[in-house]
Scaffold this motif. Structure first.
Motif, short mmCIF file in Angstrom:
data_model
loop_
_atom_site.label_atom_id
_atom_site.label_comp_id
_atom_site.label_asym_id
_atom_site.label_seq_id
_atom_site.Cartn_x
_atom_site.Cartn_y
_atom_site.Cartn_z
N ARG A 106 47.95 33.52 61.08
CA ARG A 106 48.44 34.54 62.00
C ARG A 106 49.16 33.88 63.16
NH1 ARG A 106 43.08 37.21 64.81
NH2 ARG A 106 41.88 35.31 65.10
N ILE A 107 50.08 34.62 63.75
CA ILE A 107 50.88 34.12 64.85
C ILE A 107 50.96 35.18 65.94
CG2 ILE A 107 52.27 32.67 63.30
CD1 ILE A 107 54.56 34.72 63.74
N VAL A 108 51.39 34.76 67.14
CA VAL A 108 51.60 35.68 68.25
C VAL A 108 53.08 35.64 68.64
CG1 VAL A 108 51.07 36.19 70.67
CG2 VAL A 108 49.24 35.44 69.11
N VAL A 109 53.68 36.81 68.72
CA VAL A 109 55.02 36.96 69.28
C VAL A 109 54.85 37.49 70.69
CG1 VAL A 109 57.25 38.13 69.08
CG2 VAL A 109 56.01 37.45 67.01
N TYR A 110 55.27 36.69 71.67
CA TYR A 110 55.06 37.00 73.09
C TYR A 110 56.43 37.30 73.68
CZ TYR A 110 53.45 36.08 77.92
OH TYR A 110 53.15 36.15 79.28
N ASP A 111 56.64 38.54 74.08
CA ASP A 111 57.93 38.98 74.61
C ASP A 111 57.89 38.90 76.13
OD1 ASP A 111 60.49 39.83 73.75
OD2 ASP A 111 60.07 41.86 74.41
N ALA A 112 58.69 38.00 76.71
CA ALA A 112 58.58 37.66 78.14
C ALA A 112 59.65 38.38 78.96
CB ALA A 112 58.71 36.15 78.31
N HIS A 113 59.19 39.08 80.00
CA HIS A 113 60.07 39.88 80.84
C HIS A 113 59.68 39.77 82.32
CE1 HIS A 113 61.86 42.24 77.47
NE2 HIS A 113 60.70 41.96 76.91
N ALA A 114 60.60 40.26 83.17
CA ALA A 114 60.30 40.41 84.59
C ALA A 114 61.23 41.47 85.16
CB ALA A 114 60.46 39.10 85.35
N ILE A 115 60.82 42.05 86.28
CA ILE A 115 61.60 43.12 86.89
C ILE A 115 61.27 43.15 88.38
CG2 ILE A 115 59.87 44.94 86.53
CD1 ILE A 115 62.17 46.84 85.79
N ARG A 116 62.16 43.70 89.17
CA ARG A 116 61.89 43.86 90.60
C ARG A 116 60.61 44.68 90.80
NH1 ARG A 116 67.09 46.51 90.78
NH2 ARG A 116 66.11 47.95 92.23
N GLN A 150 50.17 29.96 81.95
CA GLN A 150 49.71 28.92 81.04
C GLN A 150 48.38 29.31 80.40
OE1 GLN A 150 50.02 25.52 83.80
NE2 GLN A 150 51.40 24.57 82.33
N ALA A 151 47.50 29.89 81.21
CA ALA A 151 46.22 30.36 80.68
C ALA A 151 46.43 31.49 79.68
CB ALA A 151 45.32 30.82 81.82
N VAL A 152 47.40 32.36 79.95
CA VAL A 152 47.70 33.45 79.03
C VAL A 152 48.20 32.92 77.68
CG1 VAL A 152 49.32 35.36 78.60
CG2 VAL A 152 48.13 35.20 80.80
N LEU A 153 49.12 31.97 77.73
CA LEU A 153 49.64 31.43 76.47
C LEU A 153 48.59 30.63 75.73
CD1 LEU A 153 53.33 30.37 77.19
CD2 LEU A 153 52.38 32.60 76.56
N MET A 154 47.72 29.94 76.46
CA MET A 154 46.62 29.24 75.80
C MET A 154 45.68 30.23 75.13
SD MET A 154 47.08 26.06 75.84
CE MET A 154 45.46 25.66 75.15
N ALA A 155 45.47 31.39 75.76
CA ALA A 155 44.64 32.43 75.15
C ALA A 155 45.29 32.94 73.87
CB ALA A 155 44.42 33.58 76.13
N CYS A 156 46.61 33.07 73.87
CA CYS A 156 47.33 33.48 72.66
C CYS A 156 47.16 32.46 71.55
CB CYS A 156 48.80 33.69 72.98
SG CYS A 156 49.19 35.09 74.05
N LEU A 157 47.27 31.19 71.91
CA LEU A 157 47.12 30.13 70.90
C LEU A 157 45.70 30.08 70.35
CD1 LEU A 157 49.24 27.30 72.53
CD2 LEU A 157 49.69 28.44 70.35
N PHE A 213 43.59 32.50 70.16
CA PHE A 213 43.43 33.66 69.27
C PHE A 213 44.07 33.38 67.92
CE2 PHE A 213 45.50 37.32 67.37
CZ PHE A 213 44.44 38.19 67.19
N ALA A 214 45.29 32.87 67.94
CA ALA A 214 46.01 32.66 66.68
C ALA A 214 45.34 31.60 65.81
CB ALA A 214 47.45 32.25 66.96
N GLU A 215 44.69 30.63 66.45
CA GLU A 215 44.10 29.53 65.71
C GLU A 215 42.65 29.80 65.30
OE1 GLU A 215 44.80 26.52 68.57
OE2 GLU A 215 46.88 26.16 67.93
N THR A 216 42.10 30.94 65.72
CA THR A 216 40.74 31.32 65.37
C THR A 216 40.76 32.18 64.12
OG1 THR A 216 40.12 31.32 67.72
CG2 THR A 216 38.68 32.51 66.22
N PRO A 217 39.81 32.03 63.23
CA PRO A 217 39.77 32.87 62.03
C PRO A 217 39.88 34.35 62.37
CG PRO A 217 38.17 31.12 61.85
CD PRO A 217 38.73 31.03 63.25
N SER A 218 40.56 35.10 61.53
CA SER A 218 40.83 36.51 61.81
C SER A 218 39.54 37.29 62.03
CB SER A 218 41.60 37.14 60.63
OG SER A 218 42.84 36.51 60.46
N PRO A 219 39.53 38.14 63.09
CA PRO A 219 38.35 38.97 63.32
C PRO A 219 38.22 40.03 62.24
CG PRO A 219 40.13 39.62 64.80
CD PRO A 219 40.60 38.38 64.09
#
Length: 273
Positions: free
Chosen positions: A140-150, A257-264, A266-272
């Motif tokens: 499994r993989i994570v697609v992380y869509d990165a945005h910002a706004i005023r 960085q903590a958010v992306l590490m959490a994504c990784l 999750f992706a590297e842990t066996p599927s729930p």
């Protein structure tokens, strides 16, 4: 295609950067009221903010084109992502503040289709190819869509936007365990956070998020004040965009960085189950 930037990593994480561009093809510049208006609603400096992601092994896909030329995070059919609420389309005709982008009426159906084929499709071919490549390597993989706004855009939302806005289309685009992991990483910092509030995920998140086949998609919409000066009233060419501020950005980068590490993790842990 010099407007399309791809960095290939091997980790089970893709960072999509659909709105950080400010380039306008020469043949289109004259149709806009001004280059400043045509780039005003960019997700300014988000690519700089996430520059550390490649050190984590992440893949990045970025367009250098302004979203005013083509918005690769919109449904190509023209369907609204937020029915009943103001939002811009595939080829926007006005800014978030309601200012006309074009000197005349803007692109017609033929011109929109040409831009879709020239710019929208190649971006998504690249994104699909990277998803397929990494899924061949990972369960499994994570697609992380990165945005910002005023922080304040009255036409889009009331009041001041929270610092961190997580969008998972009400957990349809990813497993709830990933949502909870991203929330925990956000809440460990000093920033305000909301999940599936005004920004529940754009077309990329909703289209590619298929948790049942191992593709989990999350959108993160940041308030710009976390890493740059954010005007408290309508911006003008003298105040916007302000410069990227590395010192101001450092606490937010640590949280991301903590958010992306959490994504990784999750992706590297066996599927729930």
């Amino acid at each position: 295609m010099d407007w399309l930037e791809i960095h290939r990593g091997t980790a089970p994480l893709i960072i999509s950067l659909p709105h950080t561009g400010s380039d306008i093809p020469d043949e289109l510049v004259g149709g806009f009221v001004s280059p400043w208006l045509a780039t005003k609603d960019a997700d300014w400096w988000v690519d700089k903010l996430y520059a550390f992601a490649t050190d984590l092994g992440a893949t990045t896909v970025r367009t250098r084109l302004s979203r005013s030329v083509i918005d690769v995070n919109r449904d190509p059919s023209g369907a609204s992502l937020y029915p009943g609420q103001f939002t811009t389309g595939l080829c926007p005709r006005e800014t978030f503040d309601g200012e006309p982008l074009y000197r005349m009426e803007g692109p017609d159906a033929h011109q929109i289709e040409r831009r879709r084929r020239s710019y929208f499709e190649p971006y998504h071919v690249a994104l699909r190819d990277e998803i397929a490549r990494l899924r061949r390597q990972h369960d499994r993989i994570v697609v992380y869509d990165a945005h910002a706004i005023r922080s304040t855009v009255p036409s889009l939302f009331n009041g001041e936007l929270p610092n961190l806005n997580i969008g998972t289309n009400d957990d349809l685009s990813c497993h709830p365990a990933l949502t909870r992991a991203v929330e925990a990483a956000c809440d460990a910092g000093a920033f305000t956070r909301v999940t599936n509030g005004r920004f529940r995920g754009g077309w990329i998140t909703r289209h590619y998020g298929r948790p049942e086949i191992g593709i989990h998609a999350v959108q993160m919409e940041l308030a710009c004040r976390g890493y740059m000066d954010d005007p408290d009233k309508a911006p003008d060419p003298t105040t916007w965009p302000s410069a990227y501020d590395p010192q101001q950005a450092e606490p937010l980068r640590a949280t991301l960085q903590a958010v992306l590490m959490a994504c990784l993790t999750f992706a590297e842990t066996p599927s729930p189950s």
